[in-house]
Design an enzyme around this catalytic site. Structure first.
Site, PDB file in Angstrom:
ATOM      1  N   PHE A 134       0.842  -1.194   0.000  1.00 20.28           N
ATOM      2  CA  PHE A 134       0.000   0.000   0.000  1.00 20.28           C
ATOM      3  C   PHE A 134       0.880   1.248   0.000  1.00 20.28           C
ATOM      4  CE2 PHE A 134      -2.460  -3.304   2.409  1.00 20.28           C
ATOM      5  CZ  PHE A 134      -3.233  -3.684   1.322  1.00 20.28           C
ATOM      6  N   ASN A 183     -12.578   2.362  -3.211  1.00 20.57           N
ATOM      7  CA  ASN A 183     -11.151   2.705  -3.172  1.00 20.57           C
ATOM      8  C   ASN A 183     -10.607   2.685  -4.597  1.00 20.57           C
ATOM      9  OD1 ASN A 183      -8.014   1.732  -2.498  1.00 20.57           O
ATOM     10  ND2 ASN A 183      -8.901   3.186  -1.052  1.00 20.57           N
ATOM     11  N   ARG A 197      -6.461   2.486  -5.195  1.00 21.63           N
ATOM     12  CA  ARG A 197      -5.879   3.724  -4.673  1.00 21.63           C
ATOM     13  C   ARG A 197      -4.860   3.440  -3.586  1.00 21.63           C
ATOM     14  NH1 ARG A 197      -5.906   7.948  -0.944  1.00 21.63           N
ATOM     15  NH2 ARG A 197      -5.848  10.016  -1.926  1.00 21.63           N
ATOM     16  N   CYS A 198      -5.190   2.540  -2.658  1.00 13.46           N
ATOM     17  CA  CYS A 198      -4.249   2.200  -1.589  1.00 13.46           C
ATOM     18  C   CYS A 198      -2.922   1.691  -2.140  1.00 13.46           C
ATOM     19  CB  CYS A 198      -4.851   1.137  -0.683  1.00 13.46           C
ATOM     20  SG  CYS A 198      -6.177   1.703   0.400  1.00 13.46           S
ATOM     21  N   MET A 199      -2.986   0.984  -3.271  1.00 12.03           N
ATOM     22  CA  MET A 199      -1.792   0.325  -3.805  1.00 12.03           C
ATOM     23  C   MET A 199      -0.956   1.227  -4.710  1.00 12.03           C
ATOM     24  SD  MET A 199      -3.097  -3.540  -4.672  1.00 12.03           S
ATOM     25  CE  MET A 199      -4.249  -3.002  -5.939  1.00 12.03           C
TER      26      MET A 199
END
Length: 416
Positions: free
Chosen positions: A160, A357, A402-404
């Site tokens: 992340f 996300n 998005r987190c990644m």
């Protein structure tokens, strides 16, 4: 391209400007270190099938390249950074700073790590070192620790990359991760930005040693408007310091502090909402009506140093509905809400599967997990092109596209 041109092009002023460069982390051996006994301590929700997660991540990266996005890998950048002796020594000293090692083992590990190649050292720093993997430094500590205890913990949450840094215009905010198990992620990220030739000349704000702010809580709603979630990981003091810094550096004119009620299905602000167009946001409907924001602006600024940033006086408004406060700050009539799911049950299920996300690669173009059928259909009904990616294993850590991803360069949004 000259170094000066590279510096000028780095940065982002929104969540939806056309994406040009992004930093990812391909799942690696650190995920193979997860067990049912240690995954809670290492803050990873599940035990992924690593080879399948790698296949899914490779497809994610290729989908970005197909959209003319340059993909940088964190581990490759870190390996290149560790070519520098000073960077190597700094990384080793930081990794061995824990009080659990003792002087005998710490001295041995420091010498052993200095003998490793940059690639080997990168692996040791990210995948960790177990007690039964060392050949020396034996003494009381090694005798009393279990063979499979980690001397240097693996970093499964490197996946992340959004959490450890976020660009605000032409500066990168090095975040301060709240949980001790993740602190080294942001230290390694800071090392890349400060010591890798690619990022020479990059100016930074915040830092891993400051009050807690995590990148998943920071959304660039529009040029000059930054929303920051306050909850499980980002503290009020962290938002206060970040606000002063971005105001002092003239990176934003408004910060929205958004309290997040901690539920099983929420953590960061980007687990509740993400931008998919200049005036459209996908939102977890079950909490949308209760979400509020305190509008924060600057009343004055100090000098040109961080000490000057501390002198910035903040005006904090009373809370109002988040979407209302956001639209006012962005200078638009309405920030359109696109709900996850079709009903409260579906919304909760698809939000848990990171339905909201999303990663915008351009205005009205967003990447999303393919399994969230209802949310993706709603996005398409709202005129958003959805680039579907597989995430059955990638999502086991509870994070979406998005987190990644950490956008390093986005095209500025046109000004009216």
């Amino acid at each position: 391209m000259s170094e000066q041109d590279q510096v000028a092009r780095r940065g982002a002023d929104s969540e939806v400007g056309r994406l040009r460069t992004v930093m990812l982390h391909r799942p690696g051996p650190e995920l193979k270190r997860l067990t049912p006994r240690n995954n809670d301590k290492l803050l990873f929700d599940g035990l992924p099938w690593v080879s399948r997660a790698q296949d899914e991540h490779d497809a994610f990266a290729q989908a970005l390249r197909d959209r003319d996005v340059e993909v940088l890998y964190l581990t490759e950048l870190l390996t290149e950074t560790l070519e520098s002796r000073d960077a190597r020594n700094h990384a080793i000293t930081t990794a061995l700073a824990g009080l659990h090692l003792g002087d005998t083992l710490r001295s041995y590990l420091a010498e052993a790590l200095r003998d490793e190649s940059p690639s080997e050292l990168m692996t040791s720093l990210t995948a960790g070192i177990r007690n039964d993997e060392v050949r020396g430094g034996h003494g009381l500590v090694t005798s009393l620790l279990a063979p499979d205890d980690f001397l240097i913990d693996p970093l499964p949450n490197l996946l992340f990359t959004r959490d450890s840094s976020v660009w605000v215009r032409d500066r990168v905010a090095i975040t301060s991760l709240a949980m001790p198990a993740r602190r080294r992620e942001t230290q390694l990220t800071e090392l890349i930005y400060t010591a890798h030739p690619r990022f020479a000349g990059t100016r930074t704000v915040h830092g891993w040693h400051h009050e807690h702010v995590e990148g998943g809580d920071v959304l660039l709603l529009s040029p000059g408007v930054v929303a920051v979630g306050v909850g499980e990981r980002t503290t009020p003091a962290g938002v206060e310091r970040l606000a002063r810094q971005v105001f002092h550096a003239d990176l934003a004119h408004t910060v929205l502090a958004v309290p997040i009620a901690q539920e099983r299905a929420t953590m960061h602000l980007d687990t509740i909402c993400t931008m998919v167009d200049v005036d459209k946001m996908v939102v977890y409907a079950n909490v949308a009506d209760s979400l509020v924001a305190h509008t924060v602006t600057a009343e004055g600024a100090g000098g040109a140093t961080e000490a000057g940033a501390a002198d910035v006086r903040l005006r904090v408004e009373q809370p109002e509905p988040f979407l209302v406060a956001a639209a006012k700050a962005m200078g638009i009539d309405t920030l359109e809400q696109i709900d996850t799911g079709l009903d409260p049950v579906t919304a909760e299920r698809e939000q848990w599967d990171d339905g909201n996300n999303t990663l915008a690669v351009a205005p009205r173009v967003a990447m999303a997990y393919e399994r969230n059928d209802e949310t993706n259909a709603r996005l398409e009904d709202a005129g958003i092109e959805v680039v579907r990616i597989a995430g059955s294993e990638l999502g086991s850590g509870r994070g979406g596209p998005r987190c990644m991803s950490c956008p390093i360069e986005r095209e500025p949004l046109p000004t009216s």
